[in-house]
Every structure is written in structure tokens, then in C-alpha cells.
Design a protein around this motif. Structure first.
Motif, mmCIF file in Angstrom:
data_model
loop_
_atom_site.group_PDB
_atom_site.id
_atom_site.type_symbol
_atom_site.label_atom_id
_atom_site.label_comp_id
_atom_site.label_asym_id
_atom_site.label_seq_id
_atom_site.Cartn_x
_atom_site.Cartn_y
_atom_site.Cartn_z
ATOM 1 N N THR B 35 -25.468 29.434 7.799
ATOM 2 C CA THR B 35 -25.381 30.885 8.003
ATOM 3 C C THR B 35 -26.504 31.419 8.894
ATOM 4 N N GLY B 36 -27.513 30.625 9.139
ATOM 5 C CA GLY B 36 -28.494 30.916 10.191
ATOM 6 C C GLY B 36 -29.335 32.173 10.034
ATOM 7 N N GLY B 37 -29.272 32.817 8.876
ATOM 8 C CA GLY B 37 -30.028 34.041 8.666
ATOM 9 C C GLY B 37 -29.142 35.232 8.318
ATOM 10 N N THR B 58 -34.580 30.008 6.951
ATOM 11 C CA THR B 58 -33.432 29.399 7.610
ATOM 12 C C THR B 58 -33.869 28.048 8.152
#
Lengths: 174, 174
Positions: B35-37, B58
């Protein structure tokens, strides 16, 4: 999801960052506060981001900035979390705790509360750091101050766009 | 910005999480990979999130999961980064490096590349952890496996929604 404003601009910027880092064989990590993870999310929206994106540390709480990034109590107490010294220490700190070439930091007041006379809502400091181990001659960090208009989502979206723009300008200047 | 799908659902979930954590006087940190953040970004889209949100790590690169969260080399080598053991260690790890009540983790394959027969594109493991210091009787972590349909943005958006839903269910069950 966040407001869809600047969709095309942001995604293009993420691809530009991807191309610039891949061309230079360099890497990136980000230290976010007011953007809450949005920069990492934008960077990793591009497939293959693991080639150049190491990690993102969203240090939202006061103590998290000290714990995860080594921001000094002095800087936080004397200047506040939204300040040039803290943005600079965040940008340096993210490179200290990773092994990347480039670091980016954000700290600001997205609103609606939290504004002051000196730092109204929309005030954001963006840091960009580069180099080898800290102390080496090649290392540096630049910090810029912006005051963005609009609501919380608009301030955050503009901060993402500006941070990627500032990073690209630094990469291009080398 | 990310695809605008599920706008209303996600924002409502973030507000539900805010209310649940404030009511319980509990705190949250997140450990994200695929989800990368985005989860941190959704949580902090709600004004006042600093009352309950500490930080988001992350850990996108393989080494970042070890460095920032203490995920073991054994778990990564034997099971792969997208696995139940790694999701569990990420959920535990984020609480080990903070002082929060609740931890959430995500690791998955957002695509378009990276799928395998065992873990096709869209496979995501979501962890939720709770408790006092690790080793105390109150501490636990749960991990669930999902396989989401759609493109990279859709897989990520569904992961954010599911992670917040899983967290809320755990909070409500106490």
C-alpha cells in the motif's frame, strides 16, 4: 481515497522521478509528516518502484520524529515541529537510517486547525537531501518553505506535487 | 493522486477508526508494503489524527523490512516477503518500535508483475496486532489472506479498505 485534484500532474511527476532515479541508478526514501504517507503512496503507484524506492517513514507524532529519524529535542522545542531545522533534520535522518542516495521530507500545517501568525494553515517545509554518509563532502540538504491555499486535502496534494518537483529539480541539477 | 474509487467508503472508515481509537484512548501505527503509505495517508486525512496516530513505516524494499521492523531474514527467505509470517512479524515489529496499542501491516502483490501460482496478483496479507510489550499475555497478532481483483490501484484501494475494516473488527471485539 484522497481528493482527486492534480491527478495527471502527480502521476506524471511520479513517473518522472522513476525515470530520473533509474537513469542515475540512485535510490530514494521519504520522511513524511503532514502528508501522512501520500508521497510514498504516489511513488509506489508506479509499477516497479521497488527498483529505487527503499522506504517511507511517516513520523506523525512529535516523539516519532525523534524515535525514527533522530530529530533533536532541541530543534523540536526551540523551533517547533513545523520549522526549517526540523525539515532539515528529517531529510538528513531518513538517509541516516537507510542507505539511499536521496531523501525527501515534509512537515507542515494541513489544517483546518494548528495555524499561527508565523505559520498559517498551509505552511509546509520541504527538505531534499543527497549524498554519501553524513559528514562526507558530497552530502547536503536543502529546505524550502511554502504556503499553500485550500483545505486539508488541497494542502496535502500540493505538498506532494511540490516535494516531487523539488526532488526532480535537485536530481536534474547534478 | 490515487484512483478515486471507494472515496466515501474509505473516508468513513478512517473516521470510524478515529472514533473507535479516541473512545478507547488507544493509539495506532502502521507497517505498510504494497500500500506504500496509503493507509497512513487515509488515517491522517482526518483532522486531529495526531491524537491517536503515531507513525507509519512503509518498508518497501526487502532490507527495509528487516532494518525498520526487525522482520527476520529466515521469514523472508523461507516464506517470501508476501507471506503470513512476514505480515505477522511486520504487525509485531511496528509495535516493537513504537509505544502504540494497535499495529496494522500489509504485504502483497499489487501487480501488474510479481504474481506466482501460489500468490497471484492481488494476493495481500493483512496483520493486526494489539497489546502491551511483546511477551505480555495481552499481546496478540492476527493475519488474514485476501485475493483482490483489478489493477494495481484497485488492489491497493481494496487493501486499505480491508485493513481498516479488519482493525475496526479487532477494536470492536475487545
Amino acid at each position: 481515497m484522497e481528493s482527486g485534484m492534480n491527478d495527471a500532474i502527480d502521476r506524471d511527476l511520479s513517473r518522472d522521478v522513476a525515470n530520473a532515479l533509474c537513469d542515475a541508478e540512485e535510490t530514494l526514501a521519504v520522511a513524511e509528516s503532514c502528508t501522512g504517507g501520500l508521497i510514498g503512496a504516489e511513488i509506489t503507484a508506479v509499477p516497479g518502484a521497488s527498483d529505487y524506492f527503499d522506504s517511507g517513514l511517516t513520523t506523525y507524532a512529535y516523539d516519532a520524529k525523534r524515535r525514527h529519524l533522530g530529530v533533536s529535542r532541541e530543534a523540536l522545542d526551540e523551533h517547533g515541529a513545523v520549522s526549517e531545522p526540523v525539515a532539515r533534520q528529517m531529510a538528513r535522518g531518513i538517509r541516516d537510517v537507510t542507505d539511499v542516495t536521496w531523501g525527501v521530507s515534509t512537515t507542515g500545517i494541513a489544517g483546518p486547525a494548528g495555524g499561527t501568525a508565523a505559520n498559517p494553515v498551509g505552511t509546509v517545509y520541504i527538505g531534499v537531501s543527497y549524498g554519501g554518509p553524513w559528514g562526507s563532502e558530497e552530502s547536503y540538504a536543502t529546505v524550502s518553505r511554502y504556503v499553500f491555499d485550500g483545505d486539508r486535502a488541497a494542502v496535502r496534494a500540493q505538498t506532494v506535487e511540490q516535494a516531487l518537483t523539488d526532488l526532480l529539480a535537485e536530481i536534474d541539477s547534478r
